[in-house]
Design a protein around this motif. Structure first.
Motif, PDB file in Angstrom:
ATOM      1  N   ALA A 270       2.682  12.861  -3.113  1.00  0.00           N
ATOM      2  CA  ALA A 270       1.892  13.965  -2.210  1.00  0.00           C
ATOM      3  C   ALA A 270       1.301  13.079  -0.960  1.00  0.00           C
ATOM      4  O   ALA A 270       1.535  13.374   0.108  1.00  0.00           O
ATOM      5  CB  ALA A 270       0.867  14.773  -3.082  1.00  0.00           C
ATOM      6  N   GLN A 271       1.101  12.303  -1.633  1.00  0.00           N
ATOM      7  CA  GLN A 271      -0.213  11.294  -0.453  1.00  0.00           C
ATOM      8  C   GLN A 271       0.696  10.729   0.662  1.00  0.00           C
ATOM      9  O   GLN A 271       0.525  10.843   1.682  1.00  0.00           O
ATOM     10  CB  GLN A 271      -0.624  10.251  -1.053  1.00  0.00           C
ATOM     11  CG  GLN A 271      -2.214  10.292  -1.724  1.00  0.00           C
ATOM     12  CD  GLN A 271      -2.454   9.091  -2.536  1.00  0.00           C
ATOM     13  OE1 GLN A 271      -1.723   7.788  -3.108  1.00  0.00           O
ATOM     14  NE2 GLN A 271      -3.938   9.273  -2.691  1.00  0.00           N
ATOM     15  N   GLN A 272       1.988  10.537   0.626  1.00  0.00           N
ATOM     16  CA  GLN A 272       3.058   9.964   1.609  1.00  0.00           C
ATOM     17  C   GLN A 272       3.246  10.899   2.140  1.00  0.00           C
ATOM     18  O   GLN A 272       3.176  11.229   3.763  1.00  0.00           O
ATOM     19  CB  GLN A 272       4.073   9.735   0.685  1.00  0.00           C
ATOM     20  CG  GLN A 272       4.019   7.519  -0.199  1.00  0.00           C
ATOM     21  CD  GLN A 272       5.331   7.501  -0.418  1.00  0.00           C
ATOM     22  OE1 GLN A 272       6.708   7.518  -0.150  1.00  0.00           O
ATOM     23  NE2 GLN A 272       5.480   5.943  -1.247  1.00  0.00           N
ATOM     24  N   GLU A 273       3.707  11.821   1.615  1.00  0.00           N
ATOM     25  CA  GLU A 273       3.536  13.868   2.617  1.00  0.00           C
ATOM     26  C   GLU A 273       2.913  13.945   3.284  1.00  0.00           C
ATOM     27  O   GLU A 273       3.131  14.488   4.717  1.00  0.00           O
ATOM     28  CB  GLU A 273       4.346  14.658   0.990  1.00  0.00           C
ATOM     29  CG  GLU A 273       6.056  14.320   0.936  1.00  0.00           C
ATOM     30  CD  GLU A 273       6.127  15.781   0.036  1.00  0.00           C
ATOM     31  OE1 GLU A 273       6.085  16.487   0.085  1.00  0.00           O
ATOM     32  OE2 GLU A 273       7.200  15.488  -0.382  1.00  0.00           O
ATOM     33  N   LYS A 274       1.421  13.356   2.960  1.00  0.00           N
ATOM     34  CA  LYS A 274       0.814  14.333   3.654  1.00  0.00           C
ATOM     35  C   LYS A 274       0.118  13.078   5.056  1.00  0.00           C
ATOM     36  O   LYS A 274      -0.474  13.355   5.772  1.00  0.00           O
ATOM     37  CB  LYS A 274      -0.693  13.978   2.583  1.00  0.00           C
ATOM     38  CG  LYS A 274      -1.725  14.171   3.412  1.00  0.00           C
ATOM     39  CD  LYS A 274      -3.234  13.967   2.766  1.00  0.00           C
ATOM     40  CE  LYS A 274      -4.849  14.437   3.362  1.00  0.00           C
ATOM     41  NZ  LYS A 274      -5.248  13.753   2.405  1.00  0.00           N
ATOM     42  N   CYS A 275       0.494  11.722   4.498  1.00  0.00           N
ATOM     43  CA  CYS A 275       0.456  11.044   6.048  1.00  0.00           C
ATOM     44  C   CYS A 275       1.753  10.875   7.018  1.00  0.00           C
ATOM     45  O   CYS A 275       1.730  10.777   8.107  1.00  0.00           O
ATOM     46  CB  CYS A 275       1.012   9.059   4.898  1.00  0.00           C
ATOM     47  SG  CYS A 275      -1.094   8.730   4.748  1.00  0.00           S
TER      48      CYS A 275
ATOM     49  N   LYS B  28       0.789  -1.208   0.254  1.00  0.00           N
ATOM     50  CA  LYS B  28      -0.305  -0.202   0.112  1.00  0.00           C
ATOM     51  C   LYS B  28       0.869   1.065  -0.315  1.00  0.00           C
ATOM     52  O   LYS B  28       0.736   2.375  -1.016  1.00  0.00           O
ATOM     53  CB  LYS B  28      -0.829  -0.004   0.997  1.00  0.00           C
ATOM     54  CG  LYS B  28      -1.548   0.990   1.156  1.00  0.00           C
ATOM     55  CD  LYS B  28      -2.707   1.445   0.339  1.00  0.00           C
ATOM     56  CE  LYS B  28      -3.495   2.167   0.370  1.00  0.00           C
ATOM     57  NZ  LYS B  28      -4.615   2.464  -0.504  1.00  0.00           N
TER      58      LYS B  28
ATOM     59  N   SER C  61       2.439   2.120  -3.505  1.00  0.00           N
ATOM     60  CA  SER C  61       0.920   2.784  -4.463  1.00  0.00           C
ATOM     61  C   SER C  61       0.966   4.010  -3.974  1.00  0.00           C
ATOM     62  O   SER C  61       0.256   4.675  -5.230  1.00  0.00           O
ATOM     63  CB  SER C  61      -0.163   1.479  -4.155  1.00  0.00           C
ATOM     64  OG  SER C  61      -0.150   1.998  -3.120  1.00  0.00           O
ATOM     65  N   LEU C  62       1.315   4.973  -3.161  1.00  0.00           N
ATOM     66  CA  LEU C  62       1.068   6.002  -2.597  1.00  0.00           C
ATOM     67  C   LEU C  62       2.112   6.302  -3.599  1.00  0.00           C
ATOM     68  O   LEU C  62       3.260   6.624  -3.922  1.00  0.00           O
ATOM     69  CB  LEU C  62       1.228   5.850  -1.165  1.00  0.00           C
ATOM     70  CG  LEU C  62       0.331   6.087   0.154  1.00  0.00           C
ATOM     71  CD1 LEU C  62       0.790   6.058   1.247  1.00  0.00           C
ATOM     72  CD2 LEU C  62      -1.172   6.054  -0.444  1.00  0.00           C
ATOM     73  N   SER C  63       1.646   7.905  -4.319  1.00  0.00           N
ATOM     74  CA  SER C  63       2.186   9.231  -4.556  1.00  0.00           C
ATOM     75  C   SER C  63       2.742  10.088  -3.421  1.00  0.00           C
ATOM     76  O   SER C  63       3.170   9.714  -2.270  1.00  0.00           O
ATOM     77  CB  SER C  63       0.797   9.632  -5.339  1.00  0.00           C
ATOM     78  OG  SER C  63       0.559  10.586  -4.337  1.00  0.00           O
TER      79      SER C  63
END
Length: 197
Positions: free
Chosen positions: A30-35, A23, A26-28
């Motif tokens: 931007a999504q990894q930085e948001k998390c 998972k 598979s994150l972009s």
């Protein structure tokens, strides 16, 4: 029970880590930085270990304890019905104690996880900017931040451990009080000759 708990715990941990890694990959960006890197780091390591421990304890407590309790009450009813009331009351007290401690520790564990996220965030920030930190001689400041986050985490972990540690002595107290009460009540028929060979 122990063998099944260990097998299930290991299997759940392996599958959960595998799916989490898939998972996260598979994150972009931007999504990894948001998390947040610290959150993902803790989720992959500490959180999975907590889930494994929870699965192991669930199998050991929830599957085994009811059989022992119900079996003890049924055996007591067969042998001496009035004595089964004492065992039933002791089992009820044990259940209330167990649920109360679990409820308190779950709330405290959420706080502990947030503190662990803070430590991971501080360390990741320090490692990411290590050259800048050294260039401006800010090692002491970052060391103080790390120490503060670690001390807060340690304090919260100790509080949770104290709550969790109450379970065993309270359980032993309830069990031993039940045994003493049974021996005390059961001594009267024996003393009066009501119990033969």
């Amino acid at each position: 029970c122990q063998y099944c708990a260990a097998r299930a715990c290991s299997g759940v941990g392996a599958r959960l880590r595998d799916r989490l890694l898939t998972k996260v990959n598979s994150l972009s960006v931007a999504q990894q930085e948001k998390c947040g890197v610290s959150f993902l780091n803790v989720a992959m390591t500490s959180d999975v270990n907590q889930v494994c421990t929870g699965v192991s304890m669930f199998i050991r407590l929830v599957f085994r304890a009811p059989f022992i309790t119900i079996g003890g009450i049924v055996a007591a009813i067969i042998l001496d019905a009035p004595m089964s009331i004492v065992i039933g009351f002791g089992s009820f007290l044990f259940l209330i104690t167990l649920l109360s401690i679990i409820r308190v520790t779950f709330v405290r564990y959420k706080i502990v996880q947030k503190k662990l996220d803070n430590i991971s965030g501080v360390i990741n920030e320090r490692l990411a900017g290590i050259r800048v930190v050294r260039a401006f001689s800010r090692e002491k400041h970052h060391q103080d931040l790390t120490d503060e986050a670690s001390n807060i985490y340690a304090d919260e972990t100790i509080k949770v451990a104290k709550y969790s540690a109450l379970l065993r002595p309270i359980t032993i107290l309830i069990m031993n009080a039940s045994v003493v009460f049974i021996l005390w009540i059961g001594g009267y028929p024996n003393d009066g000759g009501g119990i033969t060979s």
